[in-house]
Design a protein around this motif. Structure first.
Motif, mmCIF file in Angstrom:
data_model
loop_
_atom_site.group_PDB
_atom_site.id
_atom_site.type_symbol
_atom_site.label_atom_id
_atom_site.label_comp_id
_atom_site.label_asym_id
_atom_site.label_seq_id
_atom_site.Cartn_x
_atom_site.Cartn_y
_atom_site.Cartn_z
ATOM 1 N N SER A 36 11.051 5.140 9.232
ATOM 2 C CA SER A 36 9.889 6.028 9.281
ATOM 3 C C SER A 36 8.638 5.325 9.809
ATOM 4 O O SER A 36 7.595 5.972 9.951
ATOM 5 N N TYR A 37 8.726 4.029 10.090
ATOM 6 C CA TYR A 37 7.594 3.279 10.624
ATOM 7 C C TYR A 37 7.857 2.944 12.091
ATOM 8 O O TYR A 37 8.981 2.601 12.483
ATOM 9 N N SER A 38 6.812 3.022 12.896
ATOM 10 C CA SER A 38 6.933 2.738 14.332
ATOM 11 C C SER A 38 6.827 1.249 14.635
ATOM 12 O O SER A 38 7.393 0.777 15.628
ATOM 13 N N ARG A 39 6.119 0.510 13.804
ATOM 14 C CA ARG A 39 5.952 -0.916 14.038
ATOM 15 C C ARG A 39 6.526 -1.702 12.864
ATOM 16 O O ARG A 39 6.440 -1.277 11.712
ATOM 17 N N GLU A 40 7.082 -2.871 13.186
ATOM 18 C CA GLU A 40 7.721 -3.670 12.151
ATOM 19 C C GLU A 40 6.719 -4.197 11.140
ATOM 20 O O GLU A 40 7.038 -4.310 9.952
ATOM 21 N N ARG A 41 5.508 -4.520 11.569
ATOM 22 C CA ARG A 41 4.504 -5.059 10.667
ATOM 23 C C ARG A 41 4.012 -4.027 9.652
ATOM 24 O O ARG A 41 3.413 -4.376 8.646
ATOM 25 N N ASP A 42 4.297 -2.767 9.927
ATOM 26 C CA ASP A 42 3.856 -1.723 8.996
ATOM 27 C C ASP A 42 4.731 -1.644 7.744
ATOM 28 O O ASP A 42 4.314 -1.055 6.740
ATOM 29 N N TYR A 43 5.931 -2.182 7.805
ATOM 30 C CA TYR A 43 6.807 -2.167 6.630
ATOM 31 C C TYR A 43 7.210 -3.592 6.246
ATOM 32 O O TYR A 43 8.340 -3.864 5.855
ATOM 33 N N LYS A 44 6.267 -4.483 6.306
ATOM 34 C CA LYS A 44 6.497 -5.864 5.934
ATOM 35 C C LYS A 44 6.840 -5.952 4.441
ATOM 36 O O LYS A 44 6.133 -5.385 3.605
ATOM 37 N N ILE A 45 7.938 -6.652 4.166
ATOM 38 C CA ILE A 45 8.382 -6.743 2.766
ATOM 39 C C ILE A 45 7.400 -7.587 1.961
ATOM 40 O O ILE A 45 6.632 -8.384 2.504
ATOM 41 N N THR A 46 7.444 -7.419 0.667
ATOM 42 C CA THR A 46 6.534 -8.118 -0.232
ATOM 43 C C THR A 46 7.201 -9.352 -0.814
ATOM 44 O O THR A 46 8.382 -9.637 -0.576
ATOM 45 N N ASN A 47 6.458 -10.106 -1.603
ATOM 46 C CA ASN A 47 6.992 -11.303 -2.260
ATOM 47 C C ASN A 47 6.339 -11.455 -3.635
ATOM 48 O O ASN A 47 5.493 -10.638 -4.032
ATOM 49 N N LEU A 48 6.715 -12.530 -4.323
ATOM 50 C CA LEU A 48 6.238 -12.723 -5.689
ATOM 51 C C LEU A 48 4.723 -12.925 -5.742
ATOM 52 O O LEU A 48 4.046 -12.351 -6.612
ATOM 53 N N SER A 49 4.179 -13.689 -4.830
ATOM 54 C CA SER A 49 2.731 -13.948 -4.826
ATOM 55 C C SER A 49 1.949 -12.668 -4.586
ATOM 56 O O SER A 49 0.902 -12.426 -5.218
ATOM 57 N N GLU A 50 2.425 -11.835 -3.672
ATOM 58 C CA GLU A 50 1.705 -10.602 -3.364
ATOM 59 C C GLU A 50 1.758 -9.618 -4.530
ATOM 60 O O GLU A 50 0.767 -8.934 -4.818
ATOM 61 N N ILE A 51 2.896 -9.560 -5.209
ATOM 62 C CA ILE A 51 3.004 -8.664 -6.373
ATOM 63 C C ILE A 51 2.062 -9.129 -7.469
ATOM 64 O O ILE A 51 1.395 -8.308 -8.132
ATOM 65 N N LYS A 52 1.943 -10.434 -7.676
ATOM 66 C CA LYS A 52 0.996 -10.947 -8.669
ATOM 67 C C LYS A 52 -0.441 -10.597 -8.275
ATOM 68 O O LYS A 52 -1.249 -10.208 -9.134
ATOM 69 N N ALA A 53 -0.760 -10.740 -6.978
ATOM 70 C CA ALA A 53 -2.105 -10.401 -6.519
ATOM 71 C C ALA A 53 -2.369 -8.910 -6.672
ATOM 72 O O ALA A 53 -3.475 -8.499 -7.071
ATOM 73 N N PHE A 54 -1.377 -8.091 -6.370
ATOM 74 C CA PHE A 54 -1.517 -6.642 -6.501
ATOM 75 C C PHE A 54 -1.801 -6.237 -7.949
ATOM 76 O O PHE A 54 -2.714 -5.442 -8.223
ATOM 77 N N ILE A 55 -1.033 -6.800 -8.908
ATOM 78 C CA ILE A 55 -1.261 -6.497 -10.331
ATOM 79 C C ILE A 55 -2.627 -7.018 -10.764
ATOM 80 O O ILE A 55 -3.346 -6.363 -11.535
ATOM 81 N N GLY A 56 -3.034 -8.179 -10.242
ATOM 82 C CA GLY A 56 -4.345 -8.717 -10.588
ATOM 83 C C GLY A 56 -5.482 -7.825 -10.121
ATOM 84 O O GLY A 56 -6.486 -7.659 -10.830
ATOM 85 N N LEU A 57 -5.335 -7.200 -8.945
ATOM 86 C CA LEU A 57 -6.367 -6.287 -8.446
ATOM 87 C C LEU A 57 -6.453 -5.025 -9.309
ATOM 88 O O LEU A 57 -7.535 -4.475 -9.511
ATOM 89 N N LEU A 58 -5.321 -4.582 -9.818
ATOM 90 C CA LEU A 58 -5.343 -3.433 -10.723
ATOM 91 C C LEU A 58 -6.100 -3.769 -12.003
ATOM 92 O O LEU A 58 -6.896 -2.956 -12.503
ATOM 93 N N TYR A 59 -5.869 -4.947 -12.528
ATOM 94 C CA TYR A 59 -6.620 -5.396 -13.702
ATOM 95 C C TYR A 59 -8.111 -5.497 -13.387
ATOM 96 O O TYR A 59 -8.957 -5.120 -14.204
ATOM 97 N N MET A 60 -8.443 -6.021 -12.206
ATOM 98 C CA MET A 60 -9.848 -6.199 -11.831
ATOM 99 C C MET A 60 -10.564 -4.861 -11.716
ATOM 100 O O MET A 60 -11.702 -4.699 -12.172
ATOM 101 N N ALA A 61 -9.904 -3.870 -11.125
ATOM 102 C CA ALA A 61 -10.516 -2.547 -10.992
ATOM 103 C C ALA A 61 -10.764 -1.920 -12.368
ATOM 104 O O ALA A 61 -11.802 -1.291 -12.604
ATOM 105 N N GLU A 62 -9.833 -2.117 -13.266
ATOM 106 C CA GLU A 62 -10.013 -1.582 -14.620
ATOM 107 C C GLU A 62 -11.107 -2.348 -15.365
ATOM 108 O O GLU A 62 -11.866 -1.758 -16.138
ATOM 109 N N PHE A 63 -11.186 -3.647 -15.140
ATOM 110 C CA PHE A 63 -12.210 -4.450 -15.799
ATOM 111 C C PHE A 63 -13.621 -3.991 -15.401
ATOM 112 O O PHE A 63 -14.529 -3.955 -16.231
ATOM 113 N N HIS A 64 -13.803 -3.598 -14.141
ATOM 114 C CA HIS A 64 -15.102 -3.124 -13.660
ATOM 115 C C HIS A 64 -15.298 -1.615 -13.890
ATOM 116 O O HIS A 64 -16.263 -1.038 -13.370
ATOM 117 N N ARG A 65 -14.391 -0.990 -14.617
ATOM 118 C CA ARG A 65 -14.477 0.445 -14.916
ATOM 119 C C ARG A 65 -14.452 1.282 -13.638
ATOM 120 O O ARG A 65 -15.074 2.337 -13.547
#
Length: 338
Positions: free
Chosen positions: A142-171
């Motif tokens: 469903s993606y036209s370019r390969e970079r649009d569906y770049k797979i994730t890794n452990l570091s990125e998942i940790k960063a993603f969860i950390g950003l969710l915490y940060m957004a909640e921390f700032h209300r």
């Protein structure tokens, strides 16, 4: 001598004899009286001893004071209204066999990140990474370019969860991401430094906790299939990292959720009327959760179909603490079971 001379003497002697006879009778009567008094005293002593024996027998036969009790909802369990005696030796079945406190890998945690990692370790995060990448790979057409569906890794998942915490921390968890990533100093700079806004949207849309391809098959016998493995691993971490104290509590809570879910509950008495009902076993002093159970109403026929009665729910939650000497309490809906 003439008879006239002896008559006064005879009469005097007779009078003396009568007096002596009266004295003897008085002595005898006094002796009899004293003997009667002694007999009376002995009788009284005997009667008093008998009365004491009777009174002692009565004391032995006196029953203990009646303990006031009330019946529970099940009409079987009895609850005493009097407080138990405190200055007595702890009963054997109330002695806690496992000391409370931090245990396992959590004992070496010295920072906030280390404490968080004790519950969400690499095993749990790798499960998320693996299932997310499988889902991304299944959508690559469903993606036209390969970079649009770049797979994730452990570091990125940790960063993603950390950003969710940060957004909640700032209300700001309910703000539009365009406002969070704004470059006019109104947004949060740490979010922009960590990850671009478009890349943040990508894991938000594609993160998965189970294999999407086999989900429908597993949902035939388990309504909790999309989250079953992750939830089980998290509960195991809760039990491995801390040993609860002497007193624990069983209660329910409503996790706010308004999305599409077959077992979503509506409880008007809760702060959030709609959500997912979760039953928890919690340390009464430290408020630490040691066991959890999600209420999904009636499960399909299969290995996950269980009895949802109060007694069955309590037994399942308290199974890890069985035989450990803990004291378990609950609200009025569970009190008769406990």
């Amino acid at each position: 001598m003439s008879k006239r001379f002896f008559d006064p003497l005879v009469e005097k002697d007779a009078e003396i004899l009568r007096e002596l006879a009266e004295d003897d009778s008085n002595v005898l009567s006094d002796a009899e009286d004293s003997e009667g008094e002694e007999d009376a005293v002995e009788n009284q002593l005997e009667s008093s001893d008998t009365e004491q024996e009777i009174s002692s027998e009565d004391d032995e036969e006196v029953e203990e004071p009646v303990v006031k009790m009330i019946l529970g909802k099940d009409k079987i369990t009895r609850w005493k209204l009097q407080m138990p005696v405190q200055n007595v030796r702890t009963r054997l079945h109330n002695i806690v066999s496992h000391l409370p406190g931090v245990k396992g890998a959590a004992r070496n945690a010295r920072s906030v990140l280390a404490c968080w990692s004790a519950f969400f370790d690499d095993d749990i995060l790798n499960l998320i990474v693996s299932n997310t990448n499988k889902y991304i790979f299944s959508k690559k057409d469903s993606y036209s370019r390969e970079r649009d569906y770049k797979i994730t890794n452990l570091s990125e998942i940790k960063a993603f969860i950390g950003l969710l915490y940060m957004a909640e921390f700032h209300r700001n968890s309910r703000l539009n991401t365009a406002d969070l990533w704004a470059i006019d100093n109104s947004g949060i700079e740490l979010l922009r430094i960590t990850m671009s806004r478009n890349r943040f949207h990508f894991p938000m849309q594609n993160v998965r906790f189970d294999e999407k391809e086999t989900r429908n098959e597993r949902k035939i016998c388990d309504k909790l299939a999309p989250i079953r493995d992750l939830f089980k691993m998290f509960v195991e971490k809760c039990q491995q990292n801390y040993s609860v104290g002497e007193y624990v509590t069983v209660d329910e809570m409503l996790l706010p959720f308004r999305g599409k879910c077959s077992f979503r509950q509506y409880i008007p008495s809760k702060p959030s009327n709609y959500g997912i009902k979760i039953l928890a076993l919690v340390d009464s002093k430290m408020f630490y959760t040691t066991n959890l159970g999600i209420y999904v109403r009636v499960q399909p026929v299969g290995p996950y179909k269980v009895d949802n009665s109060a007694i069955s729910v309590v037994k399942r939650l308290c199974a890890p603490l069985s035989g450990s000497g803990r004291n378990i309490t609950g609200d009025n809906s569970l009190a008769s079971i406990l």
